[in-house]
Design a protein around this motif. Structure first.
Motif, PDB file in Angstrom:
ATOM      1  N   ALA A 120      -8.130   6.684  -7.036  1.00  0.00           N
ATOM      2  CA  ALA A 120      -7.616   5.356  -6.715  1.00  0.00           C
ATOM      3  C   ALA A 120      -7.036   5.346  -5.306  1.00  0.00           C
ATOM      4  O   ALA A 120      -6.540   6.354  -4.801  1.00  0.00           O
ATOM      5  CB  ALA A 120      -6.545   4.956  -7.730  1.00  0.00           C
ATOM      6  N   ARG A 121      -7.111   4.193  -4.661  1.00  0.00           N
ATOM      7  CA  ARG A 121      -6.507   3.984  -3.347  1.00  0.00           C
ATOM      8  C   ARG A 121      -5.274   3.111  -3.516  1.00  0.00           C
ATOM      9  O   ARG A 121      -5.306   2.114  -4.235  1.00  0.00           O
ATOM     10  CB  ARG A 121      -7.472   3.292  -2.377  1.00  0.00           C
ATOM     11  N   ILE A 122      -4.200   3.490  -2.858  1.00  0.00           N
ATOM     12  CA  ILE A 122      -2.962   2.736  -2.943  1.00  0.00           C
ATOM     13  C   ILE A 122      -2.984   1.636  -1.890  1.00  0.00           C
ATOM     14  O   ILE A 122      -3.228   1.901  -0.706  1.00  0.00           O
ATOM     15  CB  ILE A 122      -1.749   3.660  -2.736  1.00  0.00           C
ATOM     16  N   ALA A 123      -2.729   0.401  -2.304  1.00  0.00           N
ATOM     17  CA  ALA A 123      -2.804  -0.724  -1.388  1.00  0.00           C
ATOM     18  C   ALA A 123      -1.774  -0.618  -0.270  1.00  0.00           C
ATOM     19  O   ALA A 123      -2.044  -0.954   0.880  1.00  0.00           O
ATOM     20  CB  ALA A 123      -2.611  -2.035  -2.161  1.00  0.00           C
ATOM     21  N   HIS A 124      -0.566  -0.143  -0.593  1.00  0.00           N
ATOM     22  CA  HIS A 124       0.484   0.037   0.412  1.00  0.00           C
ATOM     23  C   HIS A 124       0.971   1.483   0.343  1.00  0.00           C
ATOM     24  O   HIS A 124       1.966   1.794  -0.327  1.00  0.00           O
ATOM     25  CB  HIS A 124       1.637  -0.937   0.171  1.00  0.00           C
ATOM     26  N   MET A 129      11.337  -3.590   1.884  1.00  0.00           N
ATOM     27  CA  MET A 129      10.216  -3.231   2.729  1.00  0.00           C
ATOM     28  C   MET A 129       9.176  -4.344   2.683  1.00  0.00           C
ATOM     29  O   MET A 129       8.974  -4.990   1.644  1.00  0.00           O
ATOM     30  CB  MET A 129       9.575  -1.914   2.297  1.00  0.00           C
ATOM     31  N   LEU A 130       8.539  -4.570   3.817  1.00  0.00           N
ATOM     32  CA  LEU A 130       7.493  -5.581   3.911  1.00  0.00           C
ATOM     33  C   LEU A 130       6.402  -5.037   4.821  1.00  0.00           C
ATOM     34  O   LEU A 130       6.690  -4.536   5.915  1.00  0.00           O
ATOM     35  CB  LEU A 130       8.047  -6.891   4.471  1.00  0.00           C
ATOM     36  N   GLY A 131       5.159  -5.120   4.373  1.00  0.00           N
ATOM     37  CA  GLY A 131       4.079  -4.563   5.178  1.00  0.00           C
ATOM     38  C   GLY A 131       2.753  -5.226   4.911  1.00  0.00           C
ATOM     39  O   GLY A 131       2.583  -5.966   3.930  1.00  0.00           O
ATOM     40  N   VAL A 132       1.812  -4.953   5.781  1.00  0.00           N
ATOM     41  CA  VAL A 132       0.454  -5.451   5.643  1.00  0.00           C
ATOM     42  C   VAL A 132      -0.488  -4.358   6.115  1.00  0.00           C
ATOM     43  O   VAL A 132      -0.154  -3.580   7.018  1.00  0.00           O
ATOM     44  CB  VAL A 132       0.247  -6.742   6.472  1.00  0.00           C
ATOM     45  N   SER A 133      -1.647  -4.254   5.482  1.00  0.00           N
ATOM     46  CA  SER A 133      -2.580  -3.184   5.827  1.00  0.00           C
ATOM     47  C   SER A 133      -4.009  -3.682   5.735  1.00  0.00           C
ATOM     48  O   SER A 133      -4.294  -4.728   5.139  1.00  0.00           O
ATOM     49  CB  SER A 133      -2.390  -1.971   4.905  1.00  0.00           C
ATOM     50  N   CYS A 134      -4.914  -2.913   6.317  1.00  0.00           N
ATOM     51  CA  CYS A 134      -6.340  -3.209   6.296  1.00  0.00           C
ATOM     52  C   CYS A 134      -7.087  -1.916   6.006  1.00  0.00           C
ATOM     53  O   CYS A 134      -6.717  -0.846   6.513  1.00  0.00           O
ATOM     54  CB  CYS A 134      -6.790  -3.800   7.633  1.00  0.00           C
ATOM     55  N   LYS A 135      -8.123  -1.989   5.190  1.00  0.00           N
ATOM     56  CA  LYS A 135      -8.890  -0.804   4.811  1.00  0.00           C
ATOM     57  C   LYS A 135     -10.364  -1.036   5.100  1.00  0.00           C
ATOM     58  O   LYS A 135     -10.918  -2.080   4.766  1.00  0.00           O
ATOM     59  CB  LYS A 135      -8.681  -0.476   3.334  1.00  0.00           C
TER      60      LYS A 135
END
Length: 291
Positions: A22-26, A273-279
């Motif tokens: 599994a990949r963790i979203a954050h 905590m607040l974040g945004v990511s791209c994969k």
């Protein structure tokens, strides 16, 4: 003729298909998932709990749940840490369930310490126990289907080749983690970096098929997973009597011909905590089709 061609393609895909972790979203919320050497690096007793829904655009439900605990202690320039993490993957609306529990240990040493630079390095190891369960009542095979009548058989003969509805297996992971901080007039600049290898044992017992039947369908189902990560953390004073952290990160992973790069930014204020990511993912198949 068309359905036979499609069947042949699916058969070849089944032979070379491998399971993916599994990949963790954050990932900044649970870094020990990617690297066991990370535990204890913050010198805090930590409890992390989270859940995520993956592939939400699919009709079947896929839920990952994670729990981890870290306990560090230090003596002079040497630090030890112990941890325990557990996870549960509810896949395909209950078609497959994979649970694991993993004790972790890490050892860290200070490499360099001066007025302007502080650096330390940790090595970690993780021991994994997996429980994989398949709900055979929800499985539908090709011999149960008819193009005109639809599903006409309740039980497939293919299940005789998969006598195990549940299995236990053991594995381990190793990792290396480092952290270097630069003291400047505007505050510390922190670089965090590391690499890890998961599924070190990488044997064939992780298959629901027995060792003497249809082993070709599941060769080394969990291939080794290689991970590397880099974080840039910049704490600064926002005038709220508490430090504010602004960070950017990148993670590269490779497992079973799947390359993926994940990058993002996040900010931390006290316990929030607040974040945004791209994969970005790229799959390189290792099969060939011939006439």
């Amino acid at each position: 003729m068309k359905k036979y061609i499609i069947g042949a393609i699916l058969l070849m895909l089944g032979i070379v298909a491998y399971a993916q972790d599994a990949r963790i979203a954050h990932p900044f919320l649970w870094k020990s998932y990617y690297n066991p050497a990370y535990i204890g690096s913050e010198r805090l007793v930590k409890v992390d709990l989270g859940a995520q829904t993956t592939y939400s655009y699919k009709p079947s439900l896929f839920v990952d749940s994670h729990l981890s605990f870290e306990f560090p202690w230090a003596t002079d320039n040497v630090s030890w840490s112990a941890g325990l993490k557990a996870s549960d993957q509810y896949q395909g609306s209950g078609l497959l369930n994979v649970a694991s529990i993993s004790p972790m240990l890490s050892l860290g040493v200070v490499l360099y310490d001066s007025r302007t630079v502080h650096s330390f390095l940790q090595v970690g190891v993780e021991f994994d126990a997996y429980s994989t369960k398949a709900n055979q009542d929800k499985m539908v095979f090709g011999d149960q289907l008819d193009p005109y009548y639809g599903r006409f058989k309740d039980i497939s003969e293919e299940l005789s080749y998969m006598p195990n509805s549940s299995i236990w297996d053991f594995d381990m992971s190793v990792g290396l983690y480092g952290e270097t901080s630069f003291r400047t007039h505007s505050g510390n600049i922190i670089l965090k970096y590391g690499a890890s290898v998961s599924h070190v044992i990488n044997d064939k017992i992780k298959s629901l098929y027995s060792n003497d039947k249809a082993e070709i369908y599941m060769p080394e189902i969990y291939n080794r997973r290689f991970s590397a990560h880099l974080d840039y953390v910049h704490p600064f004073d926002a005038g709220w009597n508490t430090p504010v952290y602004l960070a950017g990160y990148g993670i590269y992973q490779y497992q079973a011909n799947m390359h993926d790069i994940q990058f993002g930014v996040y900010t931390s204020i006290k316990q929030f905590m607040l974040g945004v990511s791209c994969k970005v993912e790229k799959y390189v198949p290792n099969y060939t089709l011939s006439n």
